[in-house]
Design a protein around this motif. Sequence first.
Motif, PDB file in Angstrom:
ATOM      1  N   LYS A 188       0.831  -1.207   0.000  1.00  0.00           N
ATOM      2  CA  LYS A 188       0.000   0.000   0.000  1.00  0.00           C
ATOM      3  C   LYS A 188       0.866   1.258   0.000  1.00  0.00           C
ATOM      4  N   LYS A 189       1.970   1.210   0.746  1.00  0.00           N
ATOM      5  CA  LYS A 189       2.858   2.375   0.823  1.00  0.00           C
ATOM      6  C   LYS A 189       3.727   2.507  -0.424  1.00  0.00           C
ATOM      7  N   TYR A 190       4.097   1.366  -0.975  1.00  0.00           N
ATOM      8  CA  TYR A 190       5.052   1.365  -2.087  1.00  0.00           C
ATOM      9  C   TYR A 190       4.420   1.776  -3.413  1.00  0.00           C
ATOM     10  N   LYS A 191       3.244   1.243  -3.707  1.00  0.00           N
ATOM     11  CA  LYS A 191       2.610   1.533  -4.991  1.00  0.00           C
ATOM     12  C   LYS A 191       2.277   3.013  -5.107  1.00  0.00           C
ATOM     13  N   GLY A 192       2.729   3.614  -6.199  1.00  0.00           N
ATOM     14  CA  GLY A 192       2.477   5.029  -6.437  1.00  0.00           C
ATOM     15  C   GLY A 192       3.468   5.958  -5.765  1.00  0.00           C
ATOM     16  N   SER A 193       4.451   5.378  -5.049  1.00  0.00           N
ATOM     17  CA  SER A 193       5.429   6.204  -4.345  1.00  0.00           C
ATOM     18  C   SER A 193       6.559   6.631  -5.275  1.00  0.00           C
ATOM     19  N   GLU A 194       7.359   7.585  -4.822  1.00  0.00           N
ATOM     20  CA  GLU A 194       8.530   8.010  -5.584  1.00  0.00           C
ATOM     21  C   GLU A 194       9.532   6.861  -5.708  1.00  0.00           C
ATOM     22  N   GLU A 195       9.564   6.017  -4.696  1.00  0.00           N
ATOM     23  CA  GLU A 195      10.470   4.872  -4.712  1.00  0.00           C
ATOM     24  C   GLU A 195      10.089   3.910  -5.836  1.00  0.00           C
ATOM     25  N   GLU A 196       8.786   3.637  -5.958  1.00  0.00           N
ATOM     26  CA  GLU A 196       8.347   2.756  -7.039  1.00  0.00           C
ATOM     27  C   GLU A 196       8.647   3.394  -8.394  1.00  0.00           C
ATOM     28  N   LEU A 197       8.402   4.682  -8.518  1.00  0.00           N
ATOM     29  CA  LEU A 197       8.657   5.385  -9.770  1.00  0.00           C
ATOM     30  C   LEU A 197      10.122   5.222 -10.192  1.00  0.00           C
ATOM     31  N   ALA A 198      11.016   5.404  -9.240  1.00  0.00           N
ATOM     32  CA  ALA A 198      12.448   5.257  -9.539  1.00  0.00           C
ATOM     33  C   ALA A 198      12.783   3.819  -9.908  1.00  0.00           C
ATOM     34  N   ASP A 199      12.171   2.857  -9.212  1.00  0.00           N
ATOM     35  CA  ASP A 199      12.431   1.447  -9.490  1.00  0.00           C
ATOM     36  C   ASP A 199      11.962   1.049 -10.887  1.00  0.00           C
ATOM     37  N   VAL A 200      10.794   1.548 -11.284  1.00  0.00           N
ATOM     38  CA  VAL A 200      10.253   1.214 -12.612  1.00  0.00           C
ATOM     39  C   VAL A 200      11.165   1.754 -13.706  1.00  0.00           C
ATOM     40  N   LYS A 201      11.600   2.991 -13.570  1.00  0.00           N
ATOM     41  CA  LYS A 201      12.466   3.590 -14.590  1.00  0.00           C
ATOM     42  C   LYS A 201      13.825   2.894 -14.642  1.00  0.00           C
ATOM     43  N   ALA A 202      14.327   2.520 -13.465  1.00  0.00           N
ATOM     44  CA  ALA A 202      15.613   1.821 -13.431  1.00  0.00           C
ATOM     45  C   ALA A 202      15.487   0.445 -14.084  1.00  0.00           C
ATOM     46  N   ALA A 203      14.386  -0.256 -13.817  1.00  0.00           N
ATOM     47  CA  ALA A 203      14.175  -1.578 -14.417  1.00  0.00           C
ATOM     48  C   ALA A 203      14.025  -1.462 -15.925  1.00  0.00           C
ATOM     49  N   TYR A 204      13.351  -0.417 -16.381  1.00  0.00           N
ATOM     50  CA  TYR A 204      13.161  -0.196 -17.819  1.00  0.00           C
ATOM     51  C   TYR A 204      14.515  -0.053 -18.525  1.00  0.00           C
ATOM     52  N   GLU A 205      15.399   0.711 -17.911  1.00  0.00           N
ATOM     53  CA  GLU A 205      16.719   0.896 -18.523  1.00  0.00           C
ATOM     54  C   GLU A 205      17.589  -0.355 -18.369  1.00  0.00           C
ATOM     55  N   ASP A 206      17.503  -1.010 -17.218  1.00  0.00           N
ATOM     56  CA  ASP A 206      18.303  -2.218 -17.000  1.00  0.00           C
ATOM     57  C   ASP A 206      17.975  -3.293 -18.027  1.00  0.00           C
ATOM     58  N   PHE A 207      16.687  -3.445 -18.346  1.00  0.00           N
ATOM     59  CA  PHE A 207      16.244  -4.511 -19.235  1.00  0.00           C
ATOM     60  C   PHE A 207      15.926  -4.018 -20.649  1.00  0.00           C
ATOM     61  N   LYS A 208      16.399  -2.803 -20.962  1.00  0.00           N
ATOM     62  CA  LYS A 208      16.283  -2.267 -22.319  1.00  0.00           C
ATOM     63  C   LYS A 208      14.860  -2.324 -22.862  1.00  0.00           C
ATOM     64  N   GLY A 209      13.884  -2.060 -21.983  1.00  0.00           N
ATOM     65  CA  GLY A 209      12.500  -1.976 -22.409  1.00  0.00           C
ATOM     66  C   GLY A 209      11.739  -3.277 -22.452  1.00  0.00           C
ATOM     67  N   ASP A 210      12.351  -4.400 -22.047  1.00  0.00           N
ATOM     68  CA  ASP A 210      11.672  -5.696 -22.072  1.00  0.00           C
ATOM     69  C   ASP A 210      10.634  -5.738 -20.952  1.00  0.00           C
ATOM     70  N   ILE A 211       9.364  -5.589 -21.328  1.00  0.00           N
ATOM     71  CA  ILE A 211       8.310  -5.471 -20.318  1.00  0.00           C
ATOM     72  C   ILE A 211       8.139  -6.748 -19.513  1.00  0.00           C
ATOM     73  N   ASP A 212       8.426  -7.926 -20.101  1.00  0.00           N
ATOM     74  CA  ASP A 212       8.363  -9.175 -19.342  1.00  0.00           C
ATOM     75  C   ASP A 212       9.289  -9.110 -18.133  1.00  0.00           C
ATOM     76  N   LYS A 213      10.525  -8.720 -18.371  1.00  0.00           N
ATOM     77  CA  LYS A 213      11.512  -8.663 -17.286  1.00  0.00           C
ATOM     78  C   LYS A 213      11.221  -7.512 -16.327  1.00  0.00           C
ATOM     79  N   ILE A 214      10.690  -6.420 -16.866  1.00  0.00           N
ATOM     80  CA  ILE A 214      10.341  -5.287 -16.002  1.00  0.00           C
ATOM     81  C   ILE A 214       9.259  -5.698 -15.013  1.00  0.00           C
ATOM     82  N   MET A 215       8.225  -6.380 -15.502  1.00  0.00           N
ATOM     83  CA  MET A 215       7.120  -6.808 -14.650  1.00  0.00           C
ATOM     84  C   MET A 215       7.574  -7.837 -13.621  1.00  0.00           C
ATOM     85  N   GLU A 216       8.580  -8.617 -13.955  1.00  0.00           N
ATOM     86  CA  GLU A 216       9.095  -9.602 -13.013  1.00  0.00           C
ATOM     87  C   GLU A 216      10.003  -8.970 -11.961  1.00  0.00           C
TER      88      GLU A 216
END
Length: 260
Positions: free
Chosen positions: A118-146
Amino acid sequence: MGLLEQCEAAFGAANLYEVLGVRREASGGEIRRGYHRVSLRVHPDRAASDRKEEATRQFQLLGKVYAVLSDQEQRALYDEQGIVDEESDALSQDRDWEEYWRLLFKKITIKDIEDFEKKYKGSEEELADVKAAYEDFKGDIDKIMESVLCVDYTDEPRIRKIIQQAIDSGEVPSYKVFVKESKQKTNARKRRAQEEAKEAEKTREELGLGDGEDDLKALIQSRNKDRKKEIDDFLAQMEAKYGNNSKKGGKKTAPKKAKK
């Protein structure tokens, strides 16, 4: 036999980073989470009776590996010379590695996970994690979601929106694999996640489980080896991040978590 030789015999790898499944450049938080993930898999309490002795030996070795890599001087020696100071206090033969593990990782319940979510979803921390995962996995949404904590297939539109906004604002690059993903791949991911969710719910109902800590343990122990590994990986990340009130290292890198 020294620690490196023992690791080679027990895990098939003499490289301490490989034993924990982390990069040589891993941060302290990554090393901690790597230790937790692997130790959960071999914990003697979860081993079959005919494997307890082997599991205990592996568990003790993992404690020593973490003790070396979490100590600044010991890690520097290993990185620079490829050796371990076997006489150091960190590798004391008298240490209770089970107690050491419990001091590092407290137990959590399903309610702890839900509260964190509840605290994590929508937080600045989650936002940073999503963007970092996107760059780490070069846009592969399967790996991002995992890799991002606390998400399942129902969160995908929200995660995609976060990424698209970051692309539009120039915060992250535009990867073709993300912006032009095929509908077939999207649907396959959704079906896979739905099947996993049904399987988990069916098991919970069959066992008559609730939300307590003992129920959670029973659920984990009821799964087959592959499914158990997924749940363990997820709990390892949650315990390392939430159970110890850590404010850093929220992003996962490789392990696959269980979908809800």
